[in-house]
Design an enzyme around this catalytic site. Structure first.
Site, mmCIF file in Angstrom:
data_model
loop_
_atom_site.group_PDB
_atom_site.id
_atom_site.type_symbol
_atom_site.label_atom_id
_atom_site.label_comp_id
_atom_site.label_asym_id
_atom_site.label_seq_id
_atom_site.Cartn_x
_atom_site.Cartn_y
_atom_site.Cartn_z
ATOM 1 N N GLN A 237 92.475 -10.104 27.013
ATOM 2 C CA GLN A 237 91.684 -11.285 26.676
ATOM 3 C C GLN A 237 91.864 -12.433 27.671
ATOM 4 O O GLN A 237 92.992 -12.799 27.996
ATOM 5 C CB GLN A 237 92.107 -11.774 25.293
ATOM 6 C CG GLN A 237 91.369 -13.019 24.851
ATOM 7 C CD GLN A 237 91.643 -13.309 23.385
ATOM 8 O OE1 GLN A 237 92.696 -13.809 23.039
ATOM 9 N NE2 GLN A 237 90.708 -12.948 22.531
ATOM 10 N N LEU A 249 97.473 -23.148 28.646
ATOM 11 C CA LEU A 249 96.490 -23.035 27.582
ATOM 12 C C LEU A 249 96.191 -24.360 26.893
ATOM 13 O O LEU A 249 97.096 -25.131 26.587
ATOM 14 C CB LEU A 249 97.017 -22.062 26.532
ATOM 15 C CG LEU A 249 95.928 -21.614 25.566
ATOM 16 C CD1 LEU A 249 95.083 -20.550 26.241
ATOM 17 C CD2 LEU A 249 96.529 -21.073 24.299
ATOM 18 N N GLU A 252 92.467 -23.418 21.069
ATOM 19 C CA GLU A 252 91.196 -23.456 20.368
ATOM 20 C C GLU A 252 91.178 -24.533 19.287
ATOM 21 O O GLU A 252 90.113 -24.977 18.865
ATOM 22 C CB GLU A 252 91.082 -22.107 19.655
ATOM 23 C CG GLU A 252 89.775 -21.476 19.640
ATOM 24 C CD GLU A 252 89.989 -19.972 19.492
ATOM 25 O OE1 GLU A 252 90.308 -19.323 20.493
ATOM 26 O OE2 GLU A 252 89.864 -19.486 18.363
ATOM 27 N N ARG A 283 86.506 -15.695 21.589
ATOM 28 C CA ARG A 283 86.971 -16.060 22.939
ATOM 29 C C ARG A 283 86.247 -15.347 24.061
ATOM 30 O O ARG A 283 85.933 -15.944 25.088
ATOM 31 C CB ARG A 283 88.459 -15.752 23.036
ATOM 32 C CG ARG A 283 89.243 -16.688 22.193
ATOM 33 C CD ARG A 283 90.701 -16.375 22.231
ATOM 34 N NE ARG A 283 91.389 -17.350 21.384
ATOM 35 C CZ ARG A 283 92.664 -17.314 21.093
ATOM 36 N NH1 ARG A 283 93.419 -16.345 21.553
ATOM 37 N NH2 ARG A 283 93.185 -18.239 20.333
ATOM 38 N N HIS A 370 95.204 -14.172 29.042
ATOM 39 C CA HIS A 370 95.920 -14.676 27.886
ATOM 40 C C HIS A 370 96.633 -13.624 27.035
ATOM 41 O O HIS A 370 97.798 -13.793 26.691
ATOM 42 C CB HIS A 370 94.927 -15.435 27.007
ATOM 43 C CG HIS A 370 95.539 -16.127 25.836
ATOM 44 N ND1 HIS A 370 96.564 -17.035 25.991
ATOM 45 C CD2 HIS A 370 95.299 -16.046 24.516
ATOM 46 C CE1 HIS A 370 96.923 -17.478 24.797
ATOM 47 N NE2 HIS A 370 96.180 -16.890 23.881
ATOM 48 N N ARG A 412 90.840 -10.067 20.534
ATOM 49 C CA ARG A 412 91.621 -10.627 19.430
ATOM 50 C C ARG A 412 91.054 -11.967 19.001
ATOM 51 O O ARG A 412 90.715 -12.793 19.831
ATOM 52 C CB ARG A 412 93.071 -10.819 19.867
ATOM 53 C CG ARG A 412 93.883 -11.616 18.882
ATOM 54 C CD ARG A 412 95.350 -11.658 19.217
ATOM 55 N NE ARG A 412 95.713 -12.538 20.307
ATOM 56 C CZ ARG A 412 95.912 -13.848 20.198
ATOM 57 N NH1 ARG A 412 95.744 -14.465 19.045
ATOM 58 N NH2 ARG A 412 96.262 -14.559 21.244
HETATM 59 C C1 LIG Z 1 100.039 -20.472 25.381
HETATM 60 C C2 LIG Z 1 99.840 -19.477 24.284
HETATM 61 C C3 LIG Z 1 99.337 -19.890 23.053
HETATM 62 C C4 LIG Z 1 99.152 -18.982 22.018
HETATM 63 N N1 LIG Z 1 98.671 -19.426 20.818
HETATM 64 C C5 LIG Z 1 98.532 -18.544 19.800
HETATM 65 C C6 LIG Z 1 98.085 -18.979 18.510
HETATM 66 O O1 LIG Z 1 97.819 -20.157 18.284
HETATM 67 N N2 LIG Z 1 97.970 -18.073 17.527
HETATM 68 C C7 LIG Z 1 98.259 -16.758 17.737
HETATM 69 O O2 LIG Z 1 98.152 -15.978 16.807
HETATM 70 N N3 LIG Z 1 98.705 -16.322 18.944
HETATM 71 C C8 LIG Z 1 98.839 -17.173 19.967
HETATM 72 N N4 LIG Z 1 99.288 -16.719 21.193
HETATM 73 C C9 LIG Z 1 99.704 -15.327 21.347
HETATM 74 C C10 LIG Z 1 101.077 -15.118 20.759
HETATM 75 O O3 LIG Z 1 101.850 -16.275 20.920
HETATM 76 C C11 LIG Z 1 101.828 -13.966 21.407
HETATM 77 O O4 LIG Z 1 101.005 -12.866 21.506
HETATM 78 C C12 LIG Z 1 103.018 -13.595 20.553
HETATM 79 O O5 LIG Z 1 103.810 -14.711 20.317
HETATM 80 C C13 LIG Z 1 103.844 -12.500 21.154
HETATM 81 O O6 LIG Z 1 105.014 -12.311 20.374
HETATM 82 P P1 LIG Z 1 105.994 -11.138 20.649
HETATM 83 O O7 LIG Z 1 107.061 -11.218 19.638
HETATM 84 O O8 LIG Z 1 105.223 -9.891 20.776
HETATM 85 O O9 LIG Z 1 106.559 -11.453 22.109
HETATM 86 P P2 LIG Z 1 107.478 -12.660 22.634
HETATM 87 O O10 LIG Z 1 107.629 -13.739 21.678
HETATM 88 O O11 LIG Z 1 107.021 -13.014 23.981
HETATM 89 O O12 LIG Z 1 108.843 -11.964 22.796
HETATM 90 C C14 LIG Z 1 109.084 -10.992 23.776
HETATM 91 C C15 LIG Z 1 110.560 -10.780 23.787
HETATM 92 O O13 LIG Z 1 110.861 -9.614 24.507
HETATM 93 C C16 LIG Z 1 111.947 -9.852 25.354
HETATM 94 N N5 LIG Z 1 111.843 -8.889 26.433
HETATM 95 C C17 LIG Z 1 110.772 -8.608 27.212
HETATM 96 N N6 LIG Z 1 111.084 -7.633 28.074
HETATM 97 C C18 LIG Z 1 112.355 -7.285 27.827
HETATM 98 C C19 LIG Z 1 113.245 -6.334 28.394
HETATM 99 N N7 LIG Z 1 112.889 -5.567 29.409
HETATM 100 N N8 LIG Z 1 114.497 -6.261 27.897
HETATM 101 C C20 LIG Z 1 114.897 -7.063 26.887
HETATM 102 N N9 LIG Z 1 114.099 -7.969 26.320
HETATM 103 C C21 LIG Z 1 112.848 -8.075 26.791
HETATM 104 C C22 LIG Z 1 111.842 -11.297 25.733
HETATM 105 O O14 LIG Z 1 113.088 -11.812 26.075
HETATM 106 C C23 LIG Z 1 111.346 -11.904 24.436
HETATM 107 O O15 LIG Z 1 112.437 -12.215 23.607
HETATM 108 C C24 LIG Z 1 99.474 -17.628 22.236
HETATM 109 C C25 LIG Z 1 99.972 -17.212 23.470
HETATM 110 C C26 LIG Z 1 100.136 -18.115 24.489
HETATM 111 C C27 LIG Z 1 100.643 -17.640 25.811
#
Ligand SMILES: Cc1cc2nc3c(=O)[nH]c(=O)nc-3n(C[C@H](O)[C@H](O)[C@H](O)COP(=O)(O)OP(=O)(O)OC[C@H]3O[C@@H](n4cnc5c(N)ncnc54)[C@H](O)[C@@H]3O)c2cc1C
Ligand code: FES
Lengths: 598, 235
Positions: A237, A249, A252, A283, A370, A412
């Site tokens: 996306q 970012l 929205e 989006r 994104h 998404r």
């Molecule tokens: C600016 C921004 C705004 C957003 N706003 C929204 C919103 O308003 N609403 C919504 O629903 N979504 C939103 N999103 C999307 C959403 O925030 C993310 O998709 C989501 O938070 C991802 O969560 P996660 O737990 O999958 O990954 P993350 O929170 O990124 O966690 C990944 C984890 O994996 C660990 N990691 C990665 N690789 C390794 C490795 N090789 N070894 C060990 N650890 C590793 C990292 O240290 C981290 O702790 C937004 C995204 C962005 C960038």
């Protein structure tokens, strides 16, 4: 010397999905969380706008409406059983977060506040509905902090700044992971019954991106290298409103609060592309509209950006034209103070990075890479599935942005990632612990970290003819130019070739830092290798998909083609660098594919 | 514009003591200090070590001293520094591991001592959210913004002189719960902080408030906690 640790469940990633999994798994299983960043540095903390759930705190809403909007938003590629599950569970998940202490913004009567967000509608009137539960414009920050706080309360075992470099499989089951401890450079083997990947996305392969430096697709690359396919990687996306050039970012929520998009001629161009829902269309629709406006020379001063305008006079003018009302039926009118109180962080970004005050000046914006809809294939319990038959790889789980359930399909909806990670993070944790209870500790293969040692040795002993930084720049450019908002056969072919070339050149890189302690150069270079693998699979999957659907827009195949392409891509990365593609059907329960208009 | 970056270097595997390296860099006034560090690491000297992730001031990875003041390197633009001579050093008061990377362990240990989590096991009968008025929510809004970057704690003279002091960040996180109408453990937290290494170490130097990249009114939050201890009332 490699140290070995034994756990029931090992969770890779300390973001929203990983912590949610940890809280649930640790209730009955000996659990460890490994994270390359301190958990509170995870990208979940960057999420701004909100988490969608049909609480109906301000107006009528139903989880079924949320499900339909999600199916439609996905351009009918989302699996409807999983979407229904998620949208129903979302309501309880949000209450759970509140019970954990999450400081949601509140309505006048003390309930969780909700606001409109792109693509979320009242299914009867088709008008935007207030479904996004928020804490100002830092909802993700609050989720991440709250979950981390609960983990502290519950004494979760954290291995902070441990980067996982490989998955251990044994007799066709997950048996643990290999990680490097950043502070010492030592390798550790985590021997476990179950492994949960929650490593986030891979948006760092594009030049303009909202994603953190850490978003290098480690989880997807590691599973690909272990023979597990990646699903729907062509769907990535582009968020319509990134700060010009920086990609940061602008949520929205700014449009939810009444912000309007304008082209260089001062036209509210979304009227032409989405006559009903206008600036709150999905989006992908808005990103394409911006791109087309720019292409037609209607960017600001003919350049490659447009304006997002949230000045009160603009908001009020268009709210009046649209007949927008408040929950009590009075006309929607705002003051500068109200806007500032709803989007304080955005205001801060604009002032810091642009020197612009959003209630006084419009913000220059352009689409920014994104969110990864694609990733490690799972079912709705977070179990990783490795083929088109739904075959589960015992002991392996994935959740959050690195996973593809698929609930987001081809595009998404805003607020649905946070829902995804709390719902599927929870179930991945529960299922992993259940599985661990009934399973024996798998046999550890001989020399489980041999592969990792070889990878790192190669990086330290390459010829040095190539520089990682240069390869990274070329990758981001070709992905932006040819695998971006719009795609063509020719561009994608070029991109596949270019990424192949970069993968070859990558073998000639040599890391200059030979030290062990915080060798960030070594790990950044290893991460570039992950991005190259994920990029190759993305470009190949995109080249093959000869239709336009959601975020995958082909200029040469402008229409959605349900007859041939209502199916998920599965891509396997072979050891020789070739990619094998397969497909699996989309699960359809009650929503027959229809044309998607907003 | 051309900037001269003087960067603190220390590699425990090689160096007996720290030194400074100078890099002359051609950059844009709108570049972040982090952009320059990235460029140096990518194109000039791969051995330079620092932490970073989000690149827009929300994850708290890259707090460091820039021209003698704590900032997030991703949140300060070159043009805002008012000079082209830039000195970059690790945070003070935490052990340096390598170059700009400090050991965050002691910082997080202090944070954990203040019960930084909601304590309240009673759930509403209908299973829905607990009620909280917008005014009650507003009461602790400021301290919910903390990203645990340590810029405040490592700018505090009391912390420099004695690392046993819990430090401003821990107090901020205690404040966030003490003043949350849903929480039930204010008394315990106030007791924890009513200690010679608790709030009473704060000498109101205001460095923390100036250092906070999230603009939290930290000194005020600490004063509110002190007042609550003295009066026995949380208001
Ligand atoms: C600016 C921004 C705004 C957003 N706003 C929204 C919103 O308003 N609403 C919504 O629903 N979504 C939103 N999103 C999307 C959403 O925030 C993310 O998709 C989501 O938070 C991802 O969560 P996660 O737990 O999958 O990954 P993350 O929170 O990124 O966690 C990944 C984890 O994996 C660990 N990691 C990665 N690789 C390794 C490795 N090789 N070894 C060990 N650890 C590793 C990292 O240290 C981290 O702790 C937004 C995204 C962005 C960038
Ligand atoms: S890199 Fe995240 S705060 Fe600077």
């Amino acid at each position: 010397m490699t140290q070995t640790h034994v756990f029931d469940v090992v969770i890779v990633g300390g973001g929203g999905a990983g912590l949610m999994a940890a809280l649930n798994a640790s209730r009955s299983a000996k659990t460890a969380v490994l994270s390359k960043l301190y958990p509170t540095r995870s990208h979940t903390g960057a999420a701004q706008g909100g988490i969608g759930a049909a609480l109906g705190n301000l107006e009528e809403d139903h989880w079924e409406w949320h499900a339909f909007d999600t199916v439609k938003g996905s351009d009918y590629l989302g699996d409807q059983d999983a979407i229904e599950f998620m949208c129903r569970e979302a309501v309880q998940a949000v209450y759970d977060l509140e019970h954990f202490g999450l400081p949601f913004s509140r309505t006048a009567d003390g309930r969780i506040a909700q606001r409109p967000f792109g693509g979320h509608t009242n299914n009867l009137t088709k008008k935007p509905v207030r479904r996004s539960c928020y804490a100002a414009d830092r909802t993700g920050h609050m989720i991440l902090q709250t979950l981390y706080q609960q983990c502290i309360k519950n004494g979760i075992n954290f291995y902070d700044e441990f980067q996982v470099l490989d998955l251990i499989l044994s007799d066709g089951k997950a048996a643990g992971v290999v990680a490097v401890e950043l502070a010492t450079g030592e390798l550790h083997v985590f021997h476990s019954k179950a492994v949960v990947f929650a490593t986030g996305g891979h948006g760092r392969m594009w030049e303009i991106t909202s994603n953190a430096y850490a978003y290098t697709g480690d989880g997807v690359a590691i599973t690909l290298r272990n023979g597990i396919p990646a699903e729907d990687m062509e769907f990535f996306q582009f968020h319509p409103t990134g700060i010009y050039k920086l990609g940061i970012l602008i949520t929205e929520a700014v449009r939810g609060e009444g912000g309007i998009l304008f082209n260089g001629k001062g036209e509210r161009f979304m009227e032409r592309y989405a006559p009903t829902i206008k600036d709150l269309a999905s989006r992908d629709v808005i990103s394409r509209a911006i791109y087309l406006e720019i292409k037609e020379g209607r960017g600001i001063n003919g350049k490659d950006y447009v304006y997002l305008d949230v000045r009160p006079e603009t908001v009020n003018k268009y709210a009046e034209l649209d007949g927008r009302t408040r929950p009590d039926g009075t006309p929607y009118r705002v003051t500068a103070e109200e806007i500032l109180s709803k989007i304080p962080d955005i205001t801060d970004f604009c002032r810091t990075y642009l020197g612009v005050d959003p209630v006084k000046d419009p913000m220059p914006i352009q689409p920014t890479a994104h969110y990864a809809m694609g990733g490690i294939p799972t079912n709705k319990y977070g179990e990783v599935v490795v083929d088109d038959q739904g075959t589960v790889l015992p002991g392996l789980y994935a959740a959050g942005e690195c996973a593809c359930v698929s609930v987001h399909g081809a595009n998404r909806l805003g607020t649905n990632s946070l829902v995804d990670l709390v719902v599927f993070g929870k179930y991945a944790g529960i299922k992993a612990a259940e599985y661990a209870k009934g399973a024996d500790l798998p046999r550890l293969p001989a020399d489980p970290d041999a592969g990792v040692r070889r990878q790192l040795d190669n990086l330290l002993n390459g010829s040095g003819r190539e520089r990682a930084a240069q390869i990274g720049r070329e990758l981001r450019k070709v992905m932006m130019d040819d695998v971006g908002v719009f795609r063509t056969e020719e561009g994608l072919k070029q991109a596949v070739e270019k990424v192949r070339e970069l993968r070859e050149r990558y073998k000639q890189v040599r890391v200059s830092d030979g030290g062990k302690i915080f060798n960030t150069e070594l790990l950044n270079t290893w991460e570039l290798g992950c991005l190259l693998d994920a990029a190759l699979v993305t470009a190949v999957s995109a080249l093959e998909r000869k239709e336009s659907r959601g975020a995958h827009a082909r200029e040469d195949y402008p229409r959605r083609d349900d007859e041939n392409w209502l199916k998920h891509t599965l891509a396997w990365l072979n050891e020789d660098g070739s990619v094998r593609l397969g497909y699996k059907p989309v699960v359809i329960t009650q929503y027959a594919p229809k044309e998607r208009v907003y | 514009m051309e900037v001269r970056m003087r960067i603190f270097r220390f590699n425990p595997e090689k160096d007996r003591k720290p030194h400074y390296d100078v890099f002359t860099v051609e950059a844009q006034p709108t570049d972040r200090v982090l952009d320059v560090l990235e460029w140096i690491r990518g194109d000039v000297d791969g051995t330079l070590a620092f932490r970073r992730s989000c690149a827009h001031g929300v994850c708290g990875s890259d707090a460091m001293r820039i021209n003698g003041r704590n900032y997030l390197a991703c949140k300060v633009l070159l043009r805002d520094l008012g000079t082209t001579e830039i000195t970059v050093e690790p945070l003070l008061g935490l052990p340096v591991i390598k170059d700009l990377i400090v050991d965050m362990g002691p910082f997080f240990e202090h944070y954990k001592t203040v019960m930084p989590y909601l304590v309240n096991d009673e759930l509403p009968a209908d299973g829905k959210e607990r009620l909280q008025s917008p005014e009650q929510r507003e009461r602790f809004d400021d301290t919910t913004k903390c990203i645990l970057c340590a810029a405040c704690t490592t700018s505090c003279p009391s912390f420099w002189s004695n690392g046993q002091y819990v430090g401003p960040a821990a107090i901020v996180n205690a404040h966030r719960f003490i003043f949350d109408s849903r929480d039930q453990a204010a008394v315990e937290r106030l007791e924890i902080l009513n200690d010679q290494f608790g709030v009473w170490r704060c000498r109101t130097a205001f460095n923390c408030t100036e250092a906070c990249p999230r603009e939290i009114k930290i000194t005020q939050a600490i004063a509110e906690v002190k007042r609550a201890i003295q009066t026995g009332r949380v208001e």
